[in-house]
Design a protein around this motif. Structure first.
Motif, PDB file in Angstrom:
ATOM      1  N   PHE A   8     -24.404 -33.409  30.868  1.00 29.47           N
ATOM      2  CA  PHE A   8     -25.175 -34.648  30.949  1.00 29.47           C
ATOM      3  C   PHE A   8     -26.229 -34.737  29.836  1.00 29.47           C
ATOM      4  N   ASP A   9     -26.531 -33.624  29.190  1.00 36.89           N
ATOM      5  CA  ASP A   9     -27.512 -33.643  28.109  1.00 36.89           C
ATOM      6  C   ASP A   9     -26.937 -34.177  26.800  1.00 36.89           C
ATOM      7  N   TYR A  10     -25.633 -34.431  26.753  1.00 33.11           N
ATOM      8  CA  TYR A  10     -24.980 -34.832  25.509  1.00 33.11           C
ATOM      9  C   TYR A  10     -24.725 -36.328  25.461  1.00 33.11           C
ATOM     10  N   ASP A  11     -25.166 -36.992  24.385  1.00 31.58           N
ATOM     11  CA  ASP A  11     -24.631 -38.318  24.107  1.00 31.58           C
ATOM     12  C   ASP A  11     -23.256 -38.122  23.486  1.00 31.58           C
ATOM     13  N   ARG A  12     -22.557 -39.224  23.183  1.00 26.85           N
ATOM     14  CA  ARG A  12     -21.162 -39.053  22.778  1.00 26.85           C
ATOM     15  C   ARG A  12     -21.032 -38.332  21.438  1.00 26.85           C
ATOM     16  N   VAL A  13     -21.916 -38.615  20.494  1.00 22.04           N
ATOM     17  CA  VAL A  13     -21.849 -37.924  19.199  1.00 22.04           C
ATOM     18  C   VAL A  13     -22.043 -36.426  19.386  1.00 22.04           C
ATOM     19  N   SER A  14     -22.992 -36.047  20.233  1.00 20.33           N
ATOM     20  CA  SER A  14     -23.237 -34.629  20.487  1.00 20.33           C
ATOM     21  C   SER A  14     -22.058 -33.984  21.202  1.00 20.33           C
ATOM     22  N   LEU A  15     -21.449 -34.733  22.124  1.00 21.83           N
ATOM     23  CA  LEU A  15     -20.304 -34.190  22.849  1.00 21.83           C
ATOM     24  C   LEU A  15     -19.096 -34.057  21.926  1.00 21.83           C
ATOM     25  N   GLU A  16     -18.929 -34.986  21.002  1.00 19.97           N
ATOM     26  CA  GLU A  16     -17.862 -34.854  20.004  1.00 19.97           C
ATOM     27  C   GLU A  16     -18.060 -33.587  19.175  1.00 19.97           C
ATOM     28  N   ALA A  17     -19.300 -33.334  18.786  1.00 23.31           N
ATOM     29  CA  ALA A  17     -19.598 -32.117  18.023  1.00 23.31           C
ATOM     30  C   ALA A  17     -19.314 -30.872  18.856  1.00 23.31           C
ATOM     31  N   PHE A  18     -19.613 -30.943  20.148  1.00 23.68           N
ATOM     32  CA  PHE A  18     -19.319 -29.796  21.027  1.00 23.68           C
ATOM     33  C   PHE A  18     -17.821 -29.527  21.055  1.00 23.68           C
ATOM     34  N   PHE A  19     -17.020 -30.570  21.240  1.00 22.09           N
ATOM     35  CA  PHE A  19     -15.577 -30.361  21.298  1.00 22.09           C
ATOM     36  C   PHE A  19     -15.034 -29.840  19.967  1.00 22.09           C
ATOM     37  N   SER A  20     -15.566 -30.346  18.870  1.00 28.13           N
ATOM     38  CA  SER A  20     -15.145 -29.828  17.566  1.00 28.13           C
ATOM     39  C   SER A  20     -15.476 -28.349  17.428  1.00 28.13           C
ATOM     40  N   SER A  21     -16.615 -27.930  18.004  1.00 38.14           N
ATOM     41  CA  SER A  21     -17.036 -26.530  17.891  1.00 38.14           C
ATOM     42  C   SER A  21     -16.130 -25.585  18.668  1.00 38.14           C
ATOM     43  N   ILE A  22     -15.387 -26.129  19.636  1.00 37.13           N
ATOM     44  CA  ILE A  22     -14.446 -25.279  20.388  1.00 37.13           C
ATOM     45  C   ILE A  22     -13.000 -25.627  20.017  1.00 37.13           C
ATOM     46  N   ASP A  23     -12.844 -26.224  18.820  1.00 33.28           N
ATOM     47  CA  ASP A  23     -11.523 -26.526  18.255  1.00 33.28           C
ATOM     48  C   ASP A  23     -10.699 -27.479  19.115  1.00 33.28           C
ATOM     49  N   GLU A  24     -11.402 -28.464  19.674  1.00 33.07           N
ATOM     50  CA  GLU A  24     -10.731 -29.535  20.404  1.00 33.07           C
ATOM     51  C   GLU A  24     -10.982 -30.847  19.668  1.00 33.07           C
ATOM     52  N   PRO A  25     -10.049 -31.802  19.758  1.00 35.04           N
ATOM     53  CA  PRO A  25     -10.257 -33.086  19.071  1.00 35.04           C
ATOM     54  C   PRO A  25     -11.462 -33.832  19.633  1.00 35.04           C
ATOM     55  N   SER A  26     -12.134 -34.563  18.757  1.00 33.71           N
ATOM     56  CA  SER A  26     -13.374 -35.244  19.156  1.00 33.71           C
ATOM     57  C   SER A  26     -13.135 -36.327  20.195  1.00 33.71           C
ATOM     58  N   TYR A  27     -11.892 -36.871  20.285  1.00 36.91           N
ATOM     59  CA  TYR A  27     -11.659 -37.937  21.258  1.00 36.91           C
ATOM     60  C   TYR A  27     -11.787 -37.442  22.697  1.00 36.91           C
ATOM     61  N   ARG A  28     -11.823 -36.139  22.888  1.00 37.38           N
ATOM     62  CA  ARG A  28     -12.051 -35.620  24.238  1.00 37.38           C
ATOM     63  C   ARG A  28     -13.392 -36.119  24.801  1.00 37.38           C
ATOM     64  N   ALA A  29     -14.350 -36.312  23.904  1.00 37.52           N
ATOM     65  CA  ALA A  29     -15.659 -36.799  24.354  1.00 37.52           C
ATOM     66  C   ALA A  29     -15.531 -38.171  24.995  1.00 37.52           C
ATOM     67  N   ARG A  30     -14.696 -39.042  24.428  1.00 34.87           N
ATOM     68  CA  ARG A  30     -14.501 -40.371  25.007  1.00 34.87           C
ATOM     69  C   ARG A  30     -13.861 -40.271  26.388  1.00 34.87           C
ATOM     70  N   GLN A  31     -12.892 -39.363  26.506  1.00 30.50           N
ATOM     71  CA  GLN A  31     -12.247 -39.188  27.805  1.00 30.50           C
ATOM     72  C   GLN A  31     -13.252 -38.737  28.862  1.00 30.50           C
TER      73      GLN A  31
END
Length: 368
Positions: A8-31
């Motif tokens: 809950f601390d992540y806005d979408r840009v931050s969550l996209e960066a999180f997913f990228s950091s664990i080698d997942e596509p950034s669109y996971r944040a939208r999901q």
């Protein structure tokens, strides 16, 4: 695993960066955003468009943690106030103001407040700490969820006002992150004009907000001259009226000449004279603005009183006659201490030993 994140601390840009950091596509944040903020699903196991493997992995890295509602109070006029406890025992307040054509949620940004405005209950509690992004956006998430359960149907808020406990611009980063979630089309999808941030006049924060997240701006003015405003709003000693209004002009100009709302609490025999009204018209004459007049809501121990209705009407008429759109705000929720200036919550006693310390925020500080 220690040090799990709160998603809950992540806005979408931050969550996209999180997913990228664990080698997942950034669109996971939208999901994930759509599951959490639109569908109100916070159990990772139920997010079925994510693979089972990814759901297990995310569960090992973090979770969705919310503050807890410990009390609900209902006003005779339909206003609802929730007292929400945070992980450290602080309690903040959130207010829902339902109307025929809109539902407005008033959200807190700090546990307590360090600004000590003379008429406000929050400042009398002292300051404890800034709220995290999750504690801010969590108030919105919980409000929609609670009311949906009442009505047995999906409930959507139409307007958000950052006017609860605390000074939002002294918790700049977390407030902006939360507002970006409010505006995000994959979350709440609110328009910028339906999200309002109210400030006592933190000028550096106003300038930053204009470029980072230009939502509707409201300014707690409450006086038309520096001597009186410094008594009512001590922050004025750092950012006097001329400096504040210049920041408002910049904000408006940089955002398509948007209207700035000025809030003016009317205090009997303090700031309610015809002379005060005329001074205010002179101050605001060249600024795209509107004024919300707020009849004072009683706070024990302040010594202030509300003017009579004739004085309020005369004050409004002077402003309207000068071409300044002015309304008298209807008092809502005063019987449950939910009206403007009455929110207090319960701030940890630690704050009483910390009131003279500067409010921590990495981007906006009061100094000197």
């Amino acid at each position: 695993m220690e040090n799990k994140v709160n998603f809950f601390d992540y806005d979408r840009v931050s969550l996209e960066a999180f997913f990228s950091s664990i080698d997942e596509p950034s669109y996971r944040a939208r999901q994930v955003f759509q599951w959490v903020h639109r569908r109100k699903v916070i159990n990772l196991a139920d997010m079925t468009d994510l693979s089972v493997e990814l759901r297990h992995r995310l569960s090992s890295l973090g979770s969705f943690e919310l503050p807890k509602v410990v009390e609900e109070r209902r006003s005779q006029d339909g206003t609802i106030k929730w007292l929400t406890t945070l992980w450290d025992g602080n309690i903040v307040e959130t207010v829902l103001i339902p109307e025929v054509k809109r539902n407005t949620l008033c959200i807190s940004s700090q546990a307590g407040c360090a600004l000590k405005c003379a008429f406000c209950a929050t400042g009398r509690q002292g300051f404890s700490r800034n709220l995290s992004t999750s504690e801010i956006i969590g108030q919105l998430w919980l409000a929609e969820e609670i009311v949906s359960n009442y009505r047995q149907e999906q409930f959507k808020l139409s307007n958000i006002v950052m006017m609860g406990m605390g000074e939002p611009l002294l918790n700049y980063s977390n407030v902006v992150s939360a507002m970006k979630i409010m505006l995000d089309d994959f979350a709440y999808g609110l328009s910028r004009r339906r999200v309002t941030l109210s400030t006592a006049g933190v000028v550096p924060g106003i300038d930053l907000l204009g470029s980072d997240c230009p939502v509707s701006l409201a300014v707690s003015l409450h006086a038309a001259d520096d001597n009186l405003r410094s008594r009512l709003v001590p922050l004025n000693k750092k950012y006097p009226i001329s400096v504040l209004l210049n920041a408002c002009r910049r904000y408006s100009k940089n955002n398509l000449n948007s209207t700035v709302t000025f809030e003016y609490i009317l205090l009997k025999d303090v700031n309610d004279s015809e002379s005060d009204a005329l001074k205010l018209t002179s101050l605001l004459g060249d600024l795209p603005s509107k004024v919300n007049l707020i009849p004072y809501n009683q706070v024990e121990g302040t010594g202030f009183m509300v003017p009579n209705i004739d004085v309020i009407n005369k004050f409004r008429m002077i402003l309207n006659d000068a071409g300044i759109i002015t309304i008298t705000r209807k008092t809502r929720g005063s019987d449950i201490d939910a009206a403007c200036g009455q929110l207090a919550g319960r701030v940890d006693e630690y704050s009483n030993r910390q009131q003279n310390k500067k409010v921590p925020d990495e981007k906006v500080k009061i100094s000197g």
